[in-house]
Motif scaffolding. Structure first.
Motif, mmCIF file in Angstrom:
data_model
loop_
_atom_site.group_PDB
_atom_site.id
_atom_site.type_symbol
_atom_site.label_atom_id
_atom_site.label_comp_id
_atom_site.label_asym_id
_atom_site.label_seq_id
_atom_site.Cartn_x
_atom_site.Cartn_y
_atom_site.Cartn_z
ATOM 1 N N VAL A 173 44.746 39.114 38.941
ATOM 2 C CA VAL A 173 45.074 38.407 37.732
ATOM 3 C C VAL A 173 45.217 37.189 37.312
ATOM 4 N N ARG A 174 45.666 36.724 36.161
ATOM 5 C CA ARG A 174 45.595 35.589 35.654
ATOM 6 C C ARG A 174 47.004 35.955 34.479
ATOM 7 N N ASP A 175 47.905 35.280 35.067
ATOM 8 C CA ASP A 175 49.322 35.572 33.672
ATOM 9 C C ASP A 175 49.922 36.881 33.611
ATOM 10 N N GLY A 176 50.186 37.344 34.614
ATOM 11 C CA GLY A 176 49.943 38.767 34.117
ATOM 12 C C GLY A 176 49.448 39.846 34.227
ATOM 13 N N VAL A 177 47.891 39.680 33.841
ATOM 14 C CA VAL A 177 46.640 39.936 32.893
ATOM 15 C C VAL A 177 45.478 40.550 34.130
ATOM 16 N N VAL A 178 45.679 41.574 34.863
ATOM 17 C CA VAL A 178 44.223 42.032 35.371
ATOM 18 C C VAL A 178 42.360 41.443 35.393
ATOM 19 N N LEU A 179 42.747 40.669 35.338
ATOM 20 C CA LEU A 179 40.759 40.510 34.854
ATOM 21 C C LEU A 179 39.807 41.383 35.852
ATOM 22 N N TYR A 180 40.067 41.596 36.871
ATOM 23 C CA TYR A 180 38.926 41.810 37.712
ATOM 24 C C TYR A 180 39.453 42.998 39.024
ATOM 25 N N ALA A 181 38.940 43.603 39.433
ATOM 26 C CA ALA A 181 39.751 45.168 40.131
ATOM 27 C C ALA A 181 38.479 45.268 40.492
ATOM 28 N N GLU A 182 37.675 45.631 41.601
ATOM 29 C CA GLU A 182 36.340 46.076 41.972
ATOM 30 C C GLU A 182 36.510 45.839 44.009
ATOM 31 N N PRO A 183 36.086 47.782 44.014
ATOM 32 C CA PRO A 183 36.509 47.564 45.697
ATOM 33 C C PRO A 183 35.016 46.753 46.407
ATOM 34 N N GLY A 184 34.982 46.311 47.696
ATOM 35 C CA GLY A 184 34.091 45.882 48.285
ATOM 36 C C GLY A 184 34.107 44.604 48.602
ATOM 37 N N ALA A 185 33.502 44.020 49.811
ATOM 38 C CA ALA A 185 34.378 43.331 51.119
ATOM 39 C C ALA A 185 33.100 42.027 50.065
ATOM 40 N N LEU A 186 34.048 40.587 49.544
ATOM 41 C CA LEU A 186 32.967 39.812 48.977
ATOM 42 C C LEU A 186 32.345 38.824 49.882
ATOM 43 N N PRO A 187 31.174 38.005 49.890
ATOM 44 C CA PRO A 187 30.942 37.189 50.796
ATOM 45 C C PRO A 187 32.245 35.765 50.091
ATOM 46 N N ALA A 188 31.369 34.453 51.375
ATOM 47 C CA ALA A 188 32.495 33.565 50.563
ATOM 48 C C ALA A 188 31.310 33.314 49.265
ATOM 49 N N PRO A 189 30.362 33.207 48.802
ATOM 50 C CA PRO A 189 29.811 32.509 47.661
ATOM 51 C C PRO A 189 30.533 33.359 46.929
ATOM 52 N N ALA A 190 29.941 34.408 47.055
ATOM 53 C CA ALA A 190 30.621 35.631 45.045
ATOM 54 C C ALA A 190 31.640 35.180 45.494
ATOM 55 N N ALA B 102 44.111 47.759 58.464
ATOM 56 C CA ALA B 102 44.152 47.448 59.765
ATOM 57 C C ALA B 102 42.783 48.172 60.247
ATOM 58 N N TRP B 103 42.797 49.086 59.944
ATOM 59 C CA TRP B 103 41.648 49.925 60.453
ATOM 60 C C TRP B 103 40.394 49.768 59.790
ATOM 61 N N CYS B 104 40.278 49.084 58.614
ATOM 62 C CA CYS B 104 39.115 48.879 58.248
ATOM 63 C C CYS B 104 38.104 47.933 58.437
ATOM 64 N N GLY B 105 37.397 47.641 58.690
ATOM 65 C CA GLY B 105 36.074 46.724 59.379
ATOM 66 C C GLY B 105 35.582 46.333 58.689
ATOM 67 N N PRO B 106 35.440 47.152 57.258
ATOM 68 C CA PRO B 106 34.952 45.308 56.385
ATOM 69 C C PRO B 106 36.544 44.516 55.750
ATOM 70 N N CYS B 107 37.386 45.804 55.988
ATOM 71 C CA CYS B 107 38.968 44.714 55.607
ATOM 72 C C CYS B 107 38.480 43.582 56.569
ATOM 73 N N ARG B 108 38.322 43.359 58.053
ATOM 74 C CA ARG B 108 38.482 42.116 58.794
ATOM 75 C C ARG B 108 37.546 41.759 58.603
ATOM 76 N N GLN B 109 36.485 41.638 58.142
ATOM 77 C CA GLN B 109 35.264 41.411 57.883
ATOM 78 C C GLN B 109 35.398 40.146 56.986
ATOM 79 N N PHE B 110 35.786 41.206 56.054
ATOM 80 C CA PHE B 110 36.778 39.798 54.043
ATOM 81 C C PHE B 110 37.743 39.229 54.505
ATOM 82 N N ALA B 111 39.188 39.608 55.729
ATOM 83 C CA ALA B 111 39.983 38.821 55.930
ATOM 84 C C ALA B 111 39.414 36.960 55.914
ATOM 85 N N PRO B 112 39.154 37.000 56.875
ATOM 86 C CA PRO B 112 38.399 35.678 57.050
ATOM 87 C C PRO B 112 38.524 34.520 55.799
ATOM 88 N N VAL B 113 37.352 35.403 55.227
ATOM 89 C CA VAL B 113 36.632 34.758 53.459
ATOM 90 C C VAL B 113 37.814 34.285 53.189
#
Length: 123
Positions: free
Chosen positions: A78-95, A28-39
C-alpha cells in the motif's frame, strides 16, 4: 525497523496514512508463512522508510475477511493509502526486493488521477 502487529484497532491508522506499507497476512500454523517471515523481517530492517506490518489471520479474522484473504501468506503493498499489490505466496528475498523497488517507483499522481477517473465514470 521492526514489524508492526496490525489489528482492527490500528490497521486504518497504519495503512491508511502516507508512505509505503507492506502487509504480511500470515498464521502460525502455516509453513510457507514461517518460511517467509525471516525474509519479511530482514527487509523491514533494510528499508527503514517503509512500514512493515503483519496481520495474524487467526487472531484478526475480520481483517482477513475484509480483504478476502483465502490463501496465506498474502503480501499487500500500500502506498499513500492505495493498494498497489496484493498476491498470495511466499516471495524469496530477491522477488521482495524487486517488488519494493517497483512500489517505490510508482508515480502516485498518475495512480490518483486514474482512481479519480474511474470514480467519475462509475457515477
Amino acid at each position: 525497523m521492526a514489524t508492526v502487529e496490525l489489528t482492527t484497532d490500528n490497521f486504518n491508522d497504519v495503512v491508511g496514512g502516507g508512505g509505503t506499507v507492506l502487509v504480511d497476512f500470515w498464521a502460525a500454523w502455516c509453513g510457507p508463512c514461517r518460511q517467509f517471515a525471516p525474509v519479511f523481517d530482514e527487509a523491514s530492517e533494510k528499508y527503514g522508510d517503509i512500514t512493515f506490518g503483519k496481520v495474524d489471520t487467526e487472531a484478526q479474522t475480520q481483517l482477513a475477511a475484509a480483504f478476502g484473504i483465502s490463501s496465506i501468506p498474502t503480501l499487500m503493498a500500500v502506498r499513500d493509502g492505495v493498494v498497489l499489490y496484493a498476491e498470495p505466496g511466499a516471495l524469496p528475498a530477491p522477488a521482495l526486493e524487486d517488488l519494493i523497488g517497483k512500489v517505490q517507483a510508482v508515480d502516485m499522481d498518475e495512480v490518483r488521477a486514474a482512481v479519480a477517473a474511474q470514480q467519475t465514470e462509475a457515477q
